[in-house]
Design a protein around this motif. Structure first.
Motif, PDB file in Angstrom:
ATOM      1  N   ASN A   7       0.829  -1.216   0.000  1.00 32.75           N
ATOM      2  CA  ASN A   7       0.000   0.000   0.000  1.00 32.75           C
ATOM      3  C   ASN A   7       0.855   1.253   0.000  1.00 32.75           C
ATOM      4  O   ASN A   7       0.569   2.231  -0.695  1.00 32.75           O
ATOM      5  CB  ASN A   7      -0.902   0.012   1.236  1.00 32.75           C
ATOM      6  CG  ASN A   7      -2.283  -0.504   0.928  1.00 32.75           C
ATOM      7  OD1 ASN A   7      -2.621  -0.760  -0.217  1.00 32.75           O
ATOM      8  ND2 ASN A   7      -3.094  -0.675   1.968  1.00 32.75           N
ATOM      9  N   TYR A 284      -3.976  12.402   4.607  1.00 37.64           N
ATOM     10  CA  TYR A 284      -4.122  10.949   4.545  1.00 37.64           C
ATOM     11  C   TYR A 284      -5.577  10.553   4.307  1.00 37.64           C
ATOM     12  O   TYR A 284      -5.852   9.524   3.682  1.00 37.64           O
ATOM     13  CB  TYR A 284      -3.608  10.316   5.841  1.00 37.64           C
ATOM     14  CG  TYR A 284      -3.494   8.824   5.750  1.00 37.64           C
ATOM     15  CD1 TYR A 284      -2.502   8.228   4.964  1.00 37.64           C
ATOM     16  CD2 TYR A 284      -4.383   7.986   6.422  1.00 37.64           C
ATOM     17  CE1 TYR A 284      -2.399   6.845   4.856  1.00 37.64           C
ATOM     18  CE2 TYR A 284      -4.288   6.603   6.315  1.00 37.64           C
ATOM     19  CZ  TYR A 284      -3.296   6.055   5.529  1.00 37.64           C
ATOM     20  OH  TYR A 284      -3.196   4.683   5.412  1.00 37.64           O
ATOM     21  N   LEU A 288      -7.379   7.744   1.874  1.00 34.26           N
ATOM     22  CA  LEU A 288      -8.388   6.758   2.284  1.00 34.26           C
ATOM     23  C   LEU A 288      -9.645   6.842   1.425  1.00 34.26           C
ATOM     24  O   LEU A 288     -10.276   5.808   1.125  1.00 34.26           O
ATOM     25  CB  LEU A 288      -8.753   6.954   3.752  1.00 34.26           C
ATOM     26  CG  LEU A 288      -7.701   6.572   4.799  1.00 34.26           C
ATOM     27  CD1 LEU A 288      -8.258   6.780   6.201  1.00 34.26           C
ATOM     28  CD2 LEU A 288      -7.247   5.130   4.628  1.00 34.26           C
ATOM     29  N   ARG A 291      -9.625   4.644  -1.393  1.00 32.92           N
ATOM     30  CA  ARG A 291      -9.474   3.212  -1.125  1.00 32.92           C
ATOM     31  C   ARG A 291     -10.778   2.577  -0.629  1.00 32.92           C
ATOM     32  O   ARG A 291     -10.767   1.527  -0.012  1.00 32.92           O
ATOM     33  CB  ARG A 291      -8.386   2.983  -0.070  1.00 32.92           C
ATOM     34  CG  ARG A 291      -6.991   3.389  -0.510  1.00 32.92           C
ATOM     35  CD  ARG A 291      -6.007   3.096   0.598  1.00 32.92           C
ATOM     36  NE  ARG A 291      -4.649   3.474   0.223  1.00 32.92           N
ATOM     37  CZ  ARG A 291      -3.607   3.430   1.056  1.00 32.92           C
ATOM     38  NH1 ARG A 291      -3.789   3.012   2.302  1.00 32.92           N
ATOM     39  NH2 ARG A 291      -2.404   3.785   0.654  1.00 32.92           N
ATOM     40  N   LEU A 295     -11.324  -1.144   0.681  1.00 33.38           N
ATOM     41  CA  LEU A 295     -11.785  -1.342   2.047  1.00 33.38           C
ATOM     42  C   LEU A 295     -13.033  -2.216   2.078  1.00 33.38           C
ATOM     43  O   LEU A 295     -13.174  -3.073   2.957  1.00 33.38           O
ATOM     44  CB  LEU A 295     -12.072   0.021   2.693  1.00 33.38           C
ATOM     45  CG  LEU A 295     -12.573   0.000   4.132  1.00 33.38           C
ATOM     46  CD1 LEU A 295     -11.568  -0.691   5.038  1.00 33.38           C
ATOM     47  CD2 LEU A 295     -12.852   1.423   4.619  1.00 33.38           C
ATOM     48  N   PHE A 312      -3.978   0.941   8.748  1.00 40.00           N
ATOM     49  CA  PHE A 312      -3.792   2.317   8.282  1.00 40.00           C
ATOM     50  C   PHE A 312      -2.866   3.110   9.214  1.00 40.00           C
ATOM     51  O   PHE A 312      -2.059   3.922   8.747  1.00 40.00           O
ATOM     52  CB  PHE A 312      -5.150   3.017   8.162  1.00 40.00           C
ATOM     53  CG  PHE A 312      -6.026   2.443   7.077  1.00 40.00           C
ATOM     54  CD1 PHE A 312      -5.484   2.092   5.841  1.00 40.00           C
ATOM     55  CD2 PHE A 312      -7.381   2.243   7.287  1.00 40.00           C
ATOM     56  CE1 PHE A 312      -6.289   1.560   4.832  1.00 40.00           C
ATOM     57  CE2 PHE A 312      -8.183   1.717   6.290  1.00 40.00           C
ATOM     58  CZ  PHE A 312      -7.644   1.366   5.057  1.00 40.00           C
ATOM     59  N   GLU A 315       0.681   2.149   8.524  1.00 43.21           N
ATOM     60  CA  GLU A 315       1.146   2.801   7.299  1.00 43.21           C
ATOM     61  C   GLU A 315       1.584   4.242   7.581  1.00 43.21           C
ATOM     62  O   GLU A 315       2.638   4.688   7.120  1.00 43.21           O
ATOM     63  CB  GLU A 315       0.026   2.779   6.250  1.00 43.21           C
ATOM     64  CG  GLU A 315       0.440   3.280   4.883  1.00 43.21           C
ATOM     65  CD  GLU A 315      -0.688   3.169   3.873  1.00 43.21           C
ATOM     66  OE1 GLU A 315      -0.685   3.979   2.922  1.00 43.21           O
ATOM     67  OE2 GLU A 315      -1.555   2.297   4.024  1.00 43.21           O
ATOM     68  N   CYS A 316       0.753   4.941   8.371  1.00 42.61           N
ATOM     69  CA  CYS A 316       1.081   6.339   8.714  1.00 42.61           C
ATOM     70  C   CYS A 316       2.358   6.421   9.551  1.00 42.61           C
ATOM     71  O   CYS A 316       3.212   7.281   9.333  1.00 42.61           O
ATOM     72  CB  CYS A 316      -0.080   6.975   9.475  1.00 42.61           C
ATOM     73  SG  CYS A 316      -1.553   7.229   8.474  1.00 42.61           S
ATOM     74  N   ILE A 374      -9.454   8.193  11.277  1.00 48.81           N
ATOM     75  CA  ILE A 374      -9.638   6.905  10.609  1.00 48.81           C
ATOM     76  C   ILE A 374     -10.856   6.182  11.156  1.00 48.81           C
ATOM     77  O   ILE A 374     -11.635   5.562  10.409  1.00 48.81           O
ATOM     78  CB  ILE A 374      -8.372   6.029  10.752  1.00 48.81           C
ATOM     79  CG1 ILE A 374      -7.184   6.701  10.047  1.00 48.81           C
ATOM     80  CG2 ILE A 374      -8.595   4.651  10.166  1.00 48.81           C
ATOM     81  CD1 ILE A 374      -5.847   6.008  10.274  1.00 48.81           C
TER      82      ILE A 374
END
Length: 389
Positions: A7, A284, A288, A291, A295, A312, A315-316, A374
């Motif tokens: 990703n 970010y 998302l 995605r 998801l 997620f 990833e961040c 998120i």
């Protein structure tokens, strides 16, 4: 982990502009948080002197002929009011007839303090005489009598000591009723008080002749433990005034420059970190939003919200942690030395512990903001997420 890396790679390749903005956001945040702390501390550094266990300084007199009242006045009045306010007693042994080093009359002393650049009576001496039951009545000379150098004296009570050890009677010049006068330096002093400790009379310092000499030592007593700054000031002034005529002892008083971790700057660092985290989260969230189909597939395959949140966030953090750490390292090794040329205390404001604290503040703020963002995104159903696009 493999999918997270995939990703991340896709993100960098397909969203170069957004990744560049996130890259700039993290680097800028690191510089701003680190620099703002150092800049604040540069202008708010506090040098606090460590206190010793010493309350007193005893200065030896090597040459009494060079230690006169005139020089003593010059010396003690040149000490700052801040330091003098902390000194509760200056005490000296006098070299005057008949209390000389060569005679057997013993010691005659004088004590005082300095307040508002004037000589004041030594209140602690009078207080001790009273508390220990050694005060026999009358009055101790007051502030005005000391300042004006009035001819008043406190002597030993002649009823509580043998005639051989009491100097009150030999110094007496006349008695009128309950009043008594004594002779010191060819001046007649009126007796105003009596004690049972000091066989020689106590008189105001300012009443002494200007060429009066002092012997043995100079005793200085402080209200609180002596700080390094106070000791250095006393030592500097006495050595500058008397030179080799006195010896100021060495006192082991360590000096510590303590940079206080102000609550204010911590709050400022947190605010900056939160704002930086919000910028990161906004950028970010755009990723998302692209995605949502991916998801939806994850959700159908059994991926829970917590697993998606962890993915997620990971990833961040894989972007934020190394970038912030690398920027901090560059700041410390290359930027900070250059800033030190313009800001005197900025380099001393940092330590490994401090860098870790700043790093922790940034990561914590970023995690909190990202979790809220998120989680909010994941709570929405796929259809709503698609409509937002």
């Amino acid at each position: 982990m493999k999918f997270i890396l995939k990703n991340l790679k896709s993100f960098i390749q397909n969203e170069k502009m957004i990744f560049l903005l996130i890259f700039i956001c993290i680097i800028t945040s690191s510089f701003i948080i680190n620099f703002s702390y150092g800049l604040y501390q540069n202008y708010n550094v506090i040098k606090e002197e460590e206190e010793s266990e010493n309350y007193n300084i005893t200065i030896d007199i090597n040459d009494k002929s060079n230690v006169s009242k005139e020089k003593i006045k010059k010396c003690v009045l040149s000490i700052s009011p801040e330091t003098n306010d902390k000194i509760i007693m200056y005490s000296f042994n006098l070299e005057i007839e008949p209390f000389t080093e060569e005679s057997n009359w013993g010691l005659m002393r004088t004590d005082f303090t300095i307040r508002n650049n004037h000589f004041h009576p030594c209140e602690i001496l009078y207080k001790n005489l009273q508390e220990l039951g050694n005060w026999q009545g009358g009055e101790y000379f007051n502030e005005q009598q000391e300042i004006n150098g009035e001819l008043v004296a406190v002597v030993h009570s002649i009823n509580t000591i043998s005639q051989d050890n009491c100097f009150t009677t030999p110094l007496t010049t006349r008695i009128e009723g309950n009043k008594r006068w004594i002779m010191v330096q060819n001046k007649e002093y009126e007796v105003i008080g009596y004690n049972t400790v000091y066989s020689a009379p106590l008189i105001p310092f300012e009443s002494l002749d200007e060429d009066t000499m002092f012997r043995d030592f100079i005793y200085i007593s402080f209200e609180n433990p002596i700080t390094n700054a106070q000791y250095k000031e006393v030592k500097k002034n006495f050595e500058a005034t008397f030179g080799d005529a006195v010896t100021v002892p060495d006192l082991d008083i360590p000096e510590a420059e303590i940079i206080y971790l102000y609550n204010t700057i911590i709050l400022i660092s947190i605010m900056i970190a939160v704002l930086a985290a919000i910028n990161f989260a906004v950028l970010y969230r755009y990723i998302l939003s692209k995605r949502t189909k991916t998801l939806a597939v994850f959700r159908i395959c059994g991926c829970t919200k917590f697993k998606a949140l962890g993915m997620f966030l990971s990833e961040c953090m894989m972007i934020a942690v190394p970038l912030f750490a690398l920027t901090t390292l560059i700041y410390d090794k290359f930027v900070l030395p250059k800033l030190g040329k313009h800001f005197e205390y900025i380099e001393s404001a940092y330590s490994t512990k401090l860098y870790l604290l700043i790093f922790g503040i940034y990561i914590a703020a970023t995690l909190v903001v990202l979790i809220f963002m998120i989680s909010g995104f994941l709570r929405k159903n796929i259809r709503e997420a698609k409509e937002e696009r």
